[in-house]
Write an enzyme that holds these catalytic residues in place. Structure first.
Site, short mmCIF file in Angstrom:
data_model
loop_
_atom_site.label_atom_id
_atom_site.label_comp_id
_atom_site.label_asym_id
_atom_site.label_seq_id
_atom_site.Cartn_x
_atom_site.Cartn_y
_atom_site.Cartn_z
N ASP A 1 -7.45 31.31 -10.32
CA ASP A 1 -8.03 31.69 -11.60
C ASP A 1 -9.05 32.81 -11.46
OD1 ASP A 1 -6.51 29.76 -12.66
OD2 ASP A 1 -8.15 28.42 -13.27
N ASP B 1 -9.21 35.25 -9.38
CA ASP B 1 -8.59 36.57 -9.21
C ASP B 1 -8.01 37.04 -10.54
OD1 ASP B 1 -9.22 35.93 -6.67
OD2 ASP B 1 -7.23 36.27 -5.80
N TYR B 2 -7.41 36.09 -11.28
CA TYR B 2 -6.85 36.43 -12.59
C TYR B 2 -7.97 36.93 -13.50
CZ TYR B 2 -4.46 35.94 -17.07
OH TYR B 2 -3.93 36.18 -18.30
N ASP B 3 -9.07 36.18 -13.51
CA ASP B 3 -10.21 36.58 -14.36
C ASP B 3 -10.70 37.97 -14.01
OD1 ASP B 3 -10.12 34.20 -15.74
OD2 ASP B 3 -11.61 33.20 -14.47
N LEU C 1 -11.38 30.91 -25.55
CA LEU C 1 -12.83 31.14 -25.53
C LEU C 1 -13.13 32.36 -24.66
CD1 LEU C 1 -14.01 27.50 -24.80
CD2 LEU C 1 -14.29 28.72 -26.96
N GLU D 1 -20.47 20.85 -24.04
CA GLU D 1 -19.38 19.99 -23.54
C GLU D 1 -18.90 20.49 -22.18
OE1 GLU D 1 -16.42 20.49 -26.61
OE2 GLU D 1 -17.95 20.26 -28.16
N LYS E 1 -16.19 21.83 -19.64
CA LYS E 1 -14.92 22.55 -19.85
C LYS E 1 -13.91 21.97 -18.88
CE LYS E 1 -12.90 27.11 -20.40
NZ LYS E 1 -11.71 26.94 -19.59
N ASP F 1 -10.59 21.12 -16.89
CA ASP F 1 -9.57 21.99 -16.33
C ASP F 1 -8.22 21.30 -16.41
OD1 ASP F 1 -8.60 24.24 -15.26
OD2 ASP F 1 -9.40 23.93 -13.24
N ARG G 1 -0.26 24.52 -26.31
CA ARG G 1 -0.81 25.70 -26.96
C ARG G 1 0.21 26.83 -27.02
NH1 ARG G 1 -6.02 28.96 -24.83
NH2 ARG G 1 -4.67 29.21 -23.02
N GLU H 1 -7.96 18.30 -24.37
CA GLU H 1 -7.41 18.65 -23.07
C GLU H 1 -6.70 17.44 -22.45
OE1 GLU H 1 -8.11 21.80 -22.56
OE2 GLU H 1 -7.98 22.21 -20.40
N TYR I 1 -11.79 17.62 -28.14
CA TYR I 1 -12.95 18.51 -28.27
C TYR I 1 -12.96 19.31 -29.57
CZ TYR I 1 -9.73 21.92 -26.11
OH TYR I 1 -8.66 22.70 -25.80
N LYS J 1 -20.93 25.40 -28.21
CA LYS J 1 -20.40 25.69 -29.56
C LYS J 1 -21.54 25.54 -30.55
CE LYS J 1 -16.05 23.54 -28.28
NZ LYS J 1 -15.25 22.31 -28.35
N LYS K 1 -18.77 29.63 -17.10
CA LYS K 1 -17.98 29.17 -15.96
C LYS K 1 -18.84 28.89 -14.72
CE LYS K 1 -13.62 30.59 -16.23
NZ LYS K 1 -12.36 29.91 -16.15
N CYS L 1 -0.97 21.03 25.47
CA CYS L 1 -2.35 20.85 25.04
C CYS L 1 -3.16 22.10 25.39
CB CYS L 1 -2.95 19.63 25.74
SG CYS L 1 -4.73 19.47 25.52
N CYS M 1 -5.88 20.98 28.27
CA CYS M 1 -5.54 20.59 29.65
C CYS M 1 -4.12 20.98 30.04
CB CYS M 1 -5.74 19.09 29.85
SG CYS M 1 -4.44 18.11 29.08
N CYS N 1 -1.66 14.70 22.84
CA CYS N 1 -1.73 15.20 24.22
C CYS N 1 -1.45 14.04 25.17
CB CYS N 1 -3.11 15.78 24.48
SG CYS N 1 -3.42 16.08 26.22
N CYS O 1 -7.40 14.90 30.49
CA CYS O 1 -7.71 15.91 29.47
C CYS O 1 -9.20 15.89 29.13
CB CYS O 1 -6.89 15.66 28.22
SG CYS O 1 -7.24 16.86 26.92
S1 IVH Z 1 -12.83 24.71 -27.52
C1 IVH Z 1 -11.59 27.98 -30.48
N1 IVH Z 1 -13.81 22.94 -25.83
O1 IVH Z 1 -10.66 26.01 -22.50
C2 IVH Z 1 -12.08 27.20 -29.33
N2 IVH Z 1 -12.01 24.30 -25.11
O2 IVH Z 1 -10.27 29.19 -23.26
C3 IVH Z 1 -11.06 26.29 -28.76
N3 IVH Z 1 -11.23 23.77 -22.83
O3 IVH Z 1 -7.53 26.47 -23.60
C4 IVH Z 1 -11.41 25.70 -27.45
N4 IVH Z 1 -12.65 22.13 -22.44
O4 IVH Z 1 -7.99 24.14 -23.12
C5 IVH Z 1 -12.90 23.91 -26.02
N5 IVH Z 1 -14.74 21.29 -24.48
C6 IVH Z 1 -13.84 22.26 -24.68
C7 IVH Z 1 -12.91 22.61 -23.68
C8 IVH Z 1 -12.01 23.65 -23.94
C9 IVH Z 1 -11.64 22.85 -21.97
C10 IVH Z 1 -10.15 24.72 -22.58
C11 IVH Z 1 -9.13 24.75 -23.65
C12 IVH Z 1 -8.83 26.17 -23.92
C13 IVH Z 1 -9.74 26.92 -22.99
C14 IVH Z 1 -10.50 27.96 -23.76
#
Ligand code: IVH
Length: 723
Positions: free
Chosen positions: A33, A35-37, A83, A123, A125, A127, A146, A183, A235, A302, A326, A420, A423, A451, A457
């Protein structure tokens, strides 16, 4: 990398689209993730700087990838958005600079709404995988992934198997139509247990809990999903009939309402005030991250007030009223520099990956223990490869996969060495014993390499000598752990001009008082305390004299003790005894072939193999010759190739105090008659010998209705056998 911004943007778009597809459609992430980010950040920056480069199909313009065709399509009435992410600037000097993105986020809300220190719902987040659940008149009617945010997949029947998703709402007062989002995730313990089982049966292991959750939800057969231990946390909540309206006034209150209706909400969800409150929450959850029962990759803030949320609105793909903060990533990629073999104290050869050091979730990782040769082959790890390292919770870092796209040219599959590294003795493939029953031995799946250097040994030396000196082996009183550590580590033995450490048990029989004096001096020097008496050359000598006496006494032993003392893998006291009786002398044991050994009752093919491998090793033969030359001796006997004793196949437990015999003597006598003497009472116990003071074992025997003997009966029986 191309220097031209237009070219680079196109490159990034193509690369991100490919990763997106692999991640969302194939559930097979090709890069971590983090690297993707980084790629996404680079593209966002480029497009912000050069808005003319933004295209409609840019991955910055949408949330996920398209749905696969295997499941029915679901159009989300209310799009499932994503998000914005905030990362810390770890080089920053103070909180304001470190958390600048969070500061901007809060300030924008404060300025737009004319508030100070607004209240946030905070809250974890999780995974896992975002899903949307539709309820009509209190009943669960449809669940969807989604997908790309606009359209997802109908996975209702799979979601029905997730035990924490309510199929019918509790209580009352719910609207006729309700959409709950949250989630789906795989708890860490369930993930570990799943992988342990998969590893044992040679099935594909899950790279991480997120993959586990995604893969499980995409099973075509809901029965399969049901076998995967998934869980759910809510959530968000929407009212599909009146999408412009919210459930109540505040998000935190809506979550509490969801809880009442039967939805699980993360227990860590809370509220916080202003920037300082958010940062305090981030730190609090960060500290607990490793101990939570599920993986999280950050926290989410939020704006709690729904009216405020509506005023803030959205920008392209994400709300302005929420942000994901993050944590350092739990997966990182790095280079595999080497695979080294470590030899443990019992001879087990464990491969260890040496990595280019990399920070994973706040810890520098440069070595990773690999499970065994099978794992290296399964992942096809090659020197020079880029690998994904994962460190989550208290779990030790693991290599979860190789990045095939980054493999340099000309690599070769890795081969386990056959000798080994310490020895040079042959590494033998052994199966680890899982459990041993009367019916036979059950082995663990997969093989371990061990071994065969045994006594020689260096990696195994301490363990080998400790075992050699043990009471049931050569019985050298006073030769214990610390002295052995010193003997193996400190150069206390004079060898001509030079000094050296203890190399094998044979060296014990050449020890003199001077050597032990030197050992003590070196030991005290190392630990930094040299008593006055030692400095003046006056050493307390009693312990040394006693030790030399004990070594001297051990010179006269029995063949079975000697065989046991050699520490041949899986040759315990009873096998040593069987060998001694069967062959009568050591040369015959050493010359025995596999078939000859297998003819002995109680010696199976595996143990026979270990015995042959041990004596085939030159080092081991040399040590044995040296021991004999040093005067270690025992009486030889006529081979006794008799079948079995009267108690063969019987399991006996001794408990309480015996008066005429010590426990060890009783054990020895029973074993001589073929019995197995065990420490615990079970259904498999044939009888229990109980003396005064017997407690729980006797109770258990009574419970199981086992035969119980007192000491008198035992003595009578033994007398009968020897007459
Ligand atoms: S709110 C419009 N709350 O994070 C906002 N998302 O990029 C909708 N995720 O795909 C998301 N925990 O799967 C929200 N407490 C949480 C979360 C959460 C994990 C994930 C969610 C979403 C990604 C947001």
């Amino acid at each position: 990398m191309s220097r031209n911004p237009a070219q680079r943007a196109a490159e990034l778009r193509a690369e991100l689209a490919e990763h997106n597809y692999r991640y969302h459609v194939l559930d097979d992430a090709s890069i971590p993730d983090a690297d993707y980010d980084a790629l996404m950040c680079e593209l966002v920056a480029l497009e912000t700087e050069h808005p003319e480069l933004q295209t409609e199909d840019s991955p910055t313009q949408r949330v996920g990838a398209t749905a696969s065709r295997d499941f029915a399509e679901v159009v989300h009435d209310i799009p499932m958005l994503s998000l914005n992410n905030a990362f810390d600037d770890t080089s920053a000097e103070d909180d304001a600079a470190r958390f600048a993105t969070i500061g901007d986020f809060v300030r924008r809300i404060e300025n737009t709404l004319g508030l100070s220190e607004p209240e946030f719902s905070v809250e974890p987040k999780l995974d896992g995988l975002a899903i949307s659940l539709r309820y009509e008149n209190g009943l669960f009617v449809r669940g969807a992934t989604r997908g790309d945010g606009a359209k997802g997949e109908d996975v209702t029947s799979n979601l029905r198997t997730v035990k924490t998703i309510p199929l019918r709402l509790r209580g009352s007062g719910w609207p006729a139509q309700l959409e709950v989002r949250g989630e789906v995730y795989m708890p860490r313990a369930a993930f570990e247990a799943y992988n342990a089982k998969a590893r044992e049966s040679g099935e594909k292991v899950l790279a991480n809990p997120r993959n586990g959750a995604a893969g499980s939800l995409r099973q075509k057969d809901a029965q399969e999903t049901a076998k995967r231990p998934l869980a759910f946390y809510a959530y968000a909540v929407y009212l599909p009939a009146t999408p412009e309206q919210n459930l109540g006034e505040r998000h935190s209150a809506a979550l509490a309402q969801l809880r009442d209706w039967g939805f699980p909400v993360a227990p860590e969800a809370s509220t916080a005030q202003g920037f300082a409150g958010l940062i305090a929450y981030y730190r609090r959850i960060g500290e607990r991250r490793d101990h939570l029962p599920y993986d999280i990759d950050g926290v989410v803030y939020k704006l709690d007030d729904y009216a405020g949320q509506r005023t803030m609105g959205f920008v392209s793909r994400a709300p302005r009223w929420a942000i994901a903060h993050k944590f350092p990533a739990q997966e990182q990629s790095t280079e595999l520099l080497d695979i080294e073999i470590q030899i443990g104290r019992t001879g087990a050869a464990t491969p260890v990956a040496r990595l280019r050091p990399v920070q994973v979730a706040g810890v520098t990782v440069s070595n990773v223990t690999l499970h065994n040769a099978d794992q290296i082959a399964r992942l096809d790890m090659r020197l020079g490869d880029w690998v994904i390292v994962r460190r989550a919770g208290d779990v030790i870092p693991e290599i979860v996969k190789v990045i095939p796209e980054k493999r340099p040219a000309g690599t070769q599959p890795w081969q386990f060495p056959d000798r080994c590294p310490v020895c040079d003795a042959v590494l033998v493939r052994v199966q680890k014993v899982k459990k041993q029953t009367k019916a036979g031995i059950e082995y663990e799946e997969g093989v371990a390499l061990v071994c065969s250097g045994g006594l020689f040994c260096p990696a195994q030396r301490k363990e080998a000598i400790f075992h050699f000196a043990a009471r049931r082996a050569m019985d050298i009183e006073g030769l214990g752990g610390e002295i052995i550590d010193d003997m193996v580590e400190l150069p206390f033995l004079r060898d001509g001009e030079a000094s050296r450490c203890l190399r094998s048990p044979a060296d014990l029989y050449a020890l003199r008082l001077d050597d032990l004096t030197e050992l003590r001096r070196l030991g005290q020097e190392r630990s930094g305390s040299v008593p006055e008496t030692v400095k003046k050359g006056k050493v307390p000598t009693r312990w040394a004299e006693n030790l030399l006496d004990a070594i001297e006494k051990s010179r006269s032993t029995t063949l079975e003790r000697f065989l046991f003392a050699l520490g041949i893998r899986d040759v315990g006291e009873s096998t040593a005894k069987a060998l001694a009786r069967w062959f009568g002398n050591l040369d015959a044991v050493m010359a025995a072939t596999l078939d000859e050994l297998r003819a002995i009752p109680d010696v199976g093919p595996v143990v026979a193999g270990r015995i042959v491998a041990f004596f085939a090793e030159t080092h081991n033969r040399d040590v044995i010759a040296a021991l004999r030359a040093a005067g270690v001796q025992w009486p030889d006997a006529e081979p006794q190739r008799i079948a079995q004793g009267v108690l063969a196949g019987k399991t006996v437990v001794l408990t309480g105090t015996l008066e005429a015999l010590s426990r060890d003597e009783a054990k020895e006598k029973l074993e001589a008659l073929g019995a197995k003497v065990s420490g615990s009472v079970s259904k498999k116990t044939d009888f229990v010998v109980a003396g005064p003071g017997a407690g729980s074992k006797l109770e258990k025997a009574a419970e199981l209705g086992l035969e119980v003997w007192d000491e008198e009966r035992l003595l009578g029986f033994l007398a009968e056998q020897s007459s």
